[in-house]
Design a protein around this motif. Sequence first.
Motif, PDB file in Angstrom:
ATOM      1  N   MET A 106       0.840  -1.201   0.000  1.00  0.00           N
ATOM      2  CA  MET A 106       0.000   0.000   0.000  1.00  0.00           C
ATOM      3  C   MET A 106       0.879   1.255   0.000  1.00  0.00           C
ATOM      4  N   LEU A 107       0.403   2.312  -0.639  1.00  0.00           N
ATOM      5  CA  LEU A 107       1.197   3.531  -0.816  1.00  0.00           C
ATOM      6  C   LEU A 107       0.780   4.672   0.095  1.00  0.00           C
ATOM      7  N   TYR A 108      -0.393   4.571   0.701  1.00  0.00           N
ATOM      8  CA  TYR A 108      -0.869   5.641   1.566  1.00  0.00           C
ATOM      9  C   TYR A 108      -1.949   5.088   2.496  1.00  0.00           C
ATOM     10  N   PRO A 109      -2.194   5.765   3.602  1.00  0.00           N
ATOM     11  CA  PRO A 109      -3.212   5.274   4.549  1.00  0.00           C
ATOM     12  C   PRO A 109      -4.609   5.275   3.929  1.00  0.00           C
ATOM     13  N   GLY A 110      -5.356   4.232   4.257  1.00  0.00           N
ATOM     14  CA  GLY A 110      -6.724   4.126   3.775  1.00  0.00           C
ATOM     15  C   GLY A 110      -6.865   3.486   2.419  1.00  0.00           C
ATOM     16  N   GLN A 111      -5.747   3.181   1.773  1.00  0.00           N
ATOM     17  CA  GLN A 111      -5.841   2.545   0.451  1.00  0.00           C
ATOM     18  C   GLN A 111      -6.563   1.196   0.554  1.00  0.00           C
ATOM     19  N   ARG A 112      -6.275   0.447   1.632  1.00  0.00           N
ATOM     20  CA  ARG A 112      -7.026  -0.774   1.898  1.00  0.00           C
ATOM     21  C   ARG A 112      -6.974  -1.063   3.399  1.00  0.00           C
ATOM     22  N   VAL A 113      -8.128  -1.413   3.942  1.00  0.00           N
ATOM     23  CA  VAL A 113      -8.262  -1.712   5.368  1.00  0.00           C
ATOM     24  C   VAL A 113      -8.817  -3.120   5.506  1.00  0.00           C
ATOM     25  N   GLN A 114      -8.158  -3.938   6.295  1.00  0.00           N
ATOM     26  CA  GLN A 114      -8.622  -5.303   6.546  1.00  0.00           C
ATOM     27  C   GLN A 114      -9.493  -5.318   7.803  1.00  0.00           C
ATOM     28  N   ILE A 115     -10.643  -5.987   7.701  1.00  0.00           N
ATOM     29  CA  ILE A 115     -11.575  -6.098   8.830  1.00  0.00           C
ATOM     30  C   ILE A 115     -11.852  -7.567   9.097  1.00  0.00           C
ATOM     31  N   ASP A 116     -11.875  -7.913  10.385  1.00  0.00           N
ATOM     32  CA  ASP A 116     -12.169  -9.294  10.764  1.00  0.00           C
ATOM     33  C   ASP A 116     -12.795  -9.299  12.155  1.00  0.00           C
ATOM     34  N   VAL A 117     -13.420 -10.433  12.497  1.00  0.00           N
ATOM     35  CA  VAL A 117     -14.067 -10.605  13.794  1.00  0.00           C
ATOM     36  C   VAL A 117     -13.363 -11.729  14.535  1.00  0.00           C
ATOM     37  N   LYS A 118     -13.062 -11.487  15.805  1.00  0.00           N
ATOM     38  CA  LYS A 118     -12.431 -12.508  16.642  1.00  0.00           C
ATOM     39  C   LYS A 118     -13.374 -12.909  17.766  1.00  0.00           C
ATOM     40  N   HIS A 119     -13.562 -14.222  17.950  1.00  0.00           N
ATOM     41  CA  HIS A 119     -14.349 -14.736  19.067  1.00  0.00           C
ATOM     42  C   HIS A 119     -13.484 -14.711  20.319  1.00  0.00           C
ATOM     43  N   VAL A 120     -13.951 -14.082  21.358  1.00  0.00           N
ATOM     44  CA  VAL A 120     -13.203 -14.017  22.612  1.00  0.00           C
ATOM     45  C   VAL A 120     -13.177 -15.410  23.240  1.00  0.00           C
ATOM     46  N   PRO A 121     -11.998 -15.911  23.640  1.00  0.00           N
ATOM     47  CA  PRO A 121     -11.935 -17.248  24.265  1.00  0.00           C
ATOM     48  C   PRO A 121     -12.840 -17.345  25.489  1.00  0.00           C
ATOM     49  N   THR A 122     -13.567 -18.443  25.586  1.00  0.00           N
ATOM     50  CA  THR A 122     -14.511 -18.608  26.697  1.00  0.00           C
ATOM     51  C   THR A 122     -13.804 -18.679  28.044  1.00  0.00           C
ATOM     52  N   SER A 123     -12.523 -19.093  28.056  1.00  0.00           N
ATOM     53  CA  SER A 123     -11.792 -19.168  29.318  1.00  0.00           C
ATOM     54  C   SER A 123     -11.536 -17.789  29.918  1.00  0.00           C
ATOM     55  N   CYS A 124     -11.653 -16.746  29.100  1.00  0.00           N
ATOM     56  CA  CYS A 124     -11.429 -15.381  29.595  1.00  0.00           C
ATOM     57  C   CYS A 124     -12.692 -14.771  30.196  1.00  0.00           C
ATOM     58  N   ILE A 125     -13.846 -15.369  29.919  1.00  0.00           N
ATOM     59  CA  ILE A 125     -15.122 -14.801  30.357  1.00  0.00           C
ATOM     60  C   ILE A 125     -15.525 -15.468  31.662  1.00  0.00           C
ATOM     61  N   VAL A 126     -15.501 -14.712  32.749  1.00  0.00           N
ATOM     62  CA  VAL A 126     -15.777 -15.268  34.074  1.00  0.00           C
ATOM     63  C   VAL A 126     -16.818 -14.392  34.773  1.00  0.00           C
ATOM     64  N   GLY A 127     -17.176 -14.796  35.975  1.00  0.00           N
ATOM     65  CA  GLY A 127     -18.123 -14.007  36.769  1.00  0.00           C
ATOM     66  C   GLY A 127     -19.547 -14.145  36.273  1.00  0.00           C
TER      67      GLY A 127
END
Length: 310
Positions: free
Chosen positions: A129-150
């Motif tokens: 890429m030659l300049y900001p904004g020319q291409r942006v990658q987007i993705d979704v990450k599932h939060v590990p269940t071991s991190c979710i407590v309480g």
Amino acid sequence: MNSITQDMKYRLVKYSQKFGVTKAAIKYKTNRQYIYRWLNRYDGTLDSLADMSRRPHSHPNQHTSEEIKLISDMRRRNPHEGLVVFWVKLRQRGCTRSIPGLFRFLRKSSLMAVKPPNPKYIPKPYEQMLYPGQRVQIDVKHVPTSCIVGEIQGQKLYQYTALDEFSRFRYVEAFEEASTYTSMLFLRNMIAAFDFKVECVQTDNGFEFTNRLNQHKNKPTLFELELAKFDIQHKLIRPYTPRHNGKVERSHRKDNEYFYAVHKFYSFKDFKRQLYIHNWKYNRFPMRPLGWKSPNETLHYFFTNCVTHV
């Protein structure tokens, strides 16, 4: 090889040569034939008194010459076949040997399968890429269940990530669901957070981004409608090829190592706050692809001096 047994035989031979076979048989409590056998074998070296192999020269169940010829011919025509496949092909031609017996013969005769080398993946040169904004990658990450407590234990949490390919600058946001509606909200917030215009967005083929792989493939999603509203091109990577979205996938791996591996979340608000702090540090950390500048520094140098890291 020198051993206690060879030493004893050496003493026996030397004693018999000096005092005679009869006296040696009496002293060592053995018979004369035994002494004569070692006297005939002795040639002046200790190695000549070593025990020879007791392995038989033949066996009643050894492979016949016809079987050996069949195995050799089959191996010549099938040099890469594994043991079981090779054994099945031999059975189809009348061979009755077992798999362990065939394995021992192949190993002894140096006829083991020659495994061909795996073809190496040669990546194509990635477009810079030659300049900001020319291409942006987007993705979704599932939060590990071991991190979710309480009190939110068992609930699903998601991390949306947008990464500018030029500067590696990231914008992340926490959500409680992953749908085309949350993708649309994330896109709006991302455009507001970036200080540069986004020309192209690259995503995978997830249902939260596109209908390309389901029965409604001709119907645009809310995310795609929002992209069209801001006149942003939507680029989809090849299905089941996450390496094409490699920069954002790499950032998610670093999230696993430095964030999710050492943090717990007791509420959605807590997760949102910790994710914000983690991303704040990420955008200020130097990176080798950027010439050991941070994403923030790269953007600053570009907009003030139009200097790139390339």
